[in-house]
Design an enzyme around this catalytic site. Sequence first.
Site, PDB file in Angstrom:
ATOM      1  N   GLU A 276     -28.163  57.762 -19.684  1.00  0.00           N
ATOM      2  CA  GLU A 276     -26.361  58.478 -20.103  1.00  0.00           C
ATOM      3  C   GLU A 276     -25.223  57.698 -21.004  1.00  0.00           C
ATOM      4  OE1 GLU A 276     -22.742  59.717 -16.952  1.00  0.00           O
ATOM      5  OE2 GLU A 276     -23.849  58.203 -16.722  1.00  0.00           O
TER       6      GLU A 276
ATOM      7  N   SER B 238     -23.199  54.379 -14.678  1.00  0.00           N
ATOM      8  CA  SER B 238     -25.091  54.896 -14.435  1.00  0.00           C
ATOM      9  C   SER B 238     -25.443  54.519 -15.743  1.00  0.00           C
ATOM     10  CB  SER B 238     -24.886  56.061 -13.922  1.00  0.00           C
ATOM     11  OG  SER B 238     -24.069  56.498 -12.539  1.00  0.00           O
TER      12      SER B 238
ATOM     13  N   ARG C 239     -23.928  66.383 -17.413  1.00  0.00           N
ATOM     14  CA  ARG C 239     -23.177  65.202 -18.507  1.00  0.00           C
ATOM     15  C   ARG C 239     -23.296  65.824 -19.811  1.00  0.00           C
ATOM     16  NH1 ARG C 239     -22.207  63.147 -13.628  1.00  0.00           N
ATOM     17  NH2 ARG C 239     -22.095  61.409 -13.536  1.00  0.00           N
TER      18      ARG C 239
HETATM   19  N1  EPU Z   1     -29.803  55.233  -4.227  1.00  0.00           N
HETATM   20  C1  EPU Z   1     -31.083  54.451  -3.455  1.00  0.00           C
HETATM   21  N2  EPU Z   1     -30.750  52.474  -4.326  1.00  0.00           N
HETATM   22  C2  EPU Z   1     -29.619  53.017  -5.169  1.00  0.00           C
HETATM   23  C3  EPU Z   1     -28.677  54.297  -5.563  1.00  0.00           C
HETATM   24  C4  EPU Z   1     -28.989  54.541  -5.240  1.00  0.00           C
HETATM   25  O1  EPU Z   1     -31.575  54.910  -2.942  1.00  0.00           O
HETATM   26  O2  EPU Z   1     -29.524  51.853  -5.218  1.00  0.00           O
HETATM   27  C5  EPU Z   1     -29.255  56.450  -3.807  1.00  0.00           C
HETATM   28  C6  EPU Z   1     -28.431  56.752  -2.515  1.00  0.00           C
HETATM   29  O3  EPU Z   1     -28.683  56.110  -1.264  1.00  0.00           O
HETATM   30  C7  EPU Z   1     -28.088  58.064  -2.057  1.00  0.00           C
HETATM   31  C8  EPU Z   1     -28.754  58.660  -3.837  1.00  0.00           C
HETATM   32  O4  EPU Z   1     -29.647  57.710  -4.333  1.00  0.00           O
HETATM   33  O5  EPU Z   1     -29.267  59.155  -1.258  1.00  0.00           O
HETATM   34  C9  EPU Z   1     -27.542  58.484  -5.145  1.00  0.00           C
HETATM   35  O6  EPU Z   1     -26.356  57.941  -5.012  1.00  0.00           O
HETATM   36  P1  EPU Z   1     -25.268  57.617  -5.265  1.00  0.00           P
HETATM   37  O7  EPU Z   1     -24.297  58.729  -4.286  1.00  0.00           O
HETATM   38  O8  EPU Z   1     -24.797  56.426  -5.367  1.00  0.00           O
HETATM   39  O9  EPU Z   1     -25.719  58.278  -6.760  1.00  0.00           O
HETATM   40  P2  EPU Z   1     -26.193  58.405  -7.928  1.00  0.00           P
HETATM   41  O10 EPU Z   1     -26.650  59.750  -7.771  1.00  0.00           O
HETATM   42  O11 EPU Z   1     -26.648  56.931  -8.221  1.00  0.00           O
HETATM   43  C10 EPU Z   1     -23.895  59.847  -9.616  1.00  0.00           C
HETATM   44  C11 EPU Z   1     -23.208  59.953 -10.774  1.00  0.00           C
HETATM   45  C12 EPU Z   1     -21.924  59.052 -10.186  1.00  0.00           C
HETATM   46  C13 EPU Z   1     -21.027  59.542  -9.865  1.00  0.00           C
HETATM   47  C14 EPU Z   1     -22.022  59.700  -7.966  1.00  0.00           C
HETATM   48  C15 EPU Z   1     -21.113  60.054  -6.704  1.00  0.00           C
HETATM   49  C16 EPU Z   1     -25.321  60.442 -12.714  1.00  0.00           C
HETATM   50  C17 EPU Z   1     -25.835  59.937 -13.664  1.00  0.00           C
HETATM   51  N3  EPU Z   1     -24.840  59.433 -11.870  1.00  0.00           N
HETATM   52  O12 EPU Z   1     -24.797  58.677  -8.876  1.00  0.00           O
HETATM   53  O13 EPU Z   1     -22.574  58.482 -11.582  1.00  0.00           O
HETATM   54  O14 EPU Z   1     -20.164  58.934  -9.387  1.00  0.00           O
HETATM   55  O15 EPU Z   1     -23.131  60.175  -8.209  1.00  0.00           O
HETATM   56  O16 EPU Z   1     -20.986  61.622  -7.298  1.00  0.00           O
HETATM   57  O17 EPU Z   1     -25.148  61.679 -12.504  1.00  0.00           O
HETATM   58  C18 EPU Z   1     -21.480  57.560 -14.175  1.00  0.00           C
HETATM   59  O18 EPU Z   1     -22.185  58.504 -14.513  1.00  0.00           O
HETATM   60  O19 EPU Z   1     -21.239  56.334 -15.104  1.00  0.00           O
HETATM   61  C19 EPU Z   1     -21.892  57.266 -12.478  1.00  0.00           C
HETATM   62  C20 EPU Z   1     -20.948  56.333 -11.466  1.00  0.00           C
END
Ligand code: EPU
Length: 337
Positions: A333, A237, A164
């Site tokens: 972010e 995010s 990012r």
């Molecule tokens: N999780 C929880 N509770 C929640 C949300 C997430 O326990 O409420 C856990 C999930 O179970 C999983 C982990 O956290 O084990 C990661 O969650 P997720 O796969 O949804 O991805 P993220 O790390 O929360 C990132 C990006 C997203 C992108 C997704 C998929 C960032 C800041 N965000 O989210 O990007 O779509 O991975 O690759 O890096 C964005 O930047 O706006 C965005 C949506």
Amino acid sequence: MKDYNHYSLLAHNTFGMDVCADRFVEYESVEELRCFLLSPEAKTGRLLHIGAGSNLLFTGDFPGIILHSALRGIEVIAETDKEIWVRVGAGEVWDDFVAHTVRCGWYGAENLSLIPGEVGASAVQNIGAYGVEAKNLIVQVETVACQTGETRLFQADECGYAYRRSVFKEELKGQYIVTHVTYRLGKQPCFRLDYGNIRSELEKEGGELTLQRLREVIVRIRQEKLPDPAVTGNAGSFFMNPLVPDALFQELKRSYPDLPHYPATSGKVKLPAGWLIDRCGWKGRALGRAGVHPRQALVLVNLGGATGTDILRLAAAIQASVRERFGIELCPEVNYI
Ligand code: EPU
């Protein structure tokens, strides 16, 4: 060129903030942009270039000029048996471009399906999802310098890309406007299925793996987890996933053996901010008109009529909880304006 005074930004920020700019200028060619940048008004007033406004939080009216690109076009500029180079106008809608690559059978962008925003922002934010980042595809970025109106070409290795991050949002912030981005895509099958539940979702359905099916699965996963900004204001995010020292991760893992994590460089581990916020009990909660999405705790939402200040208050309360419980500082972010 479109040029409006006292212009509502409601349709230009996915958080749905009802704010105004003194002036809004949308240019349709690089020449129009250069002329505008060299005009006296551009030299004196405050300028902010926006894309689709999907990563912004306006905390009030904007006392200056908002610039927006209407540079369009998707053009193949080079090709081999294995790869294709595609030059795209910064004002193209990102997901329209991804849909185009999938229709053409070009591999590489499909995991970035349904990310809101425009092509220019892909090069500034280094957007990423499901194991792919824009930097994996970007070859070069064409820009115009705000001070001189001169064009400057950045090769990918000059863009300072990391999670990012790019020079355009850090060291050179506000100095260059992205006009076109060239991406390198593959012509031979190559899928990235290792992130989260992508592989298991595809297997559940059975059938042949194609670009179109992978795009559909990613679109479905995103739609299930992330609120549609057309219905509920949000900017995806809200915080970045923090990089923490390995020693802190090991310590946390003793108390939370199910703590998800991703490897990162130089002795650091990346932790999901959504999980940390969820564990602090914020998922589905609200402070006034600002809420935490019930299906993804990393997404803050406008429950209707929230102001930027309402969202900031909620963000600060979440940061305090995560700091207190895990000793981790969450960084936004989303850009505060
Ligand atoms: N999780 C929880 N509770 C929640 C949300 C997430 O326990 O409420 C856990 C999930 O179970 C999983 C982990 O956290 O084990 C990661 O969650 P997720 O796969 O949804 O991805 P993220 O790390 O929360 C990132 C990006 C997203 C992108 C997704 C998929 C960032 C800041 N965000 O989210 O990007 O779509 O991975 O690759 O890096 C964005 O930047 O706006 C965005 C949506």
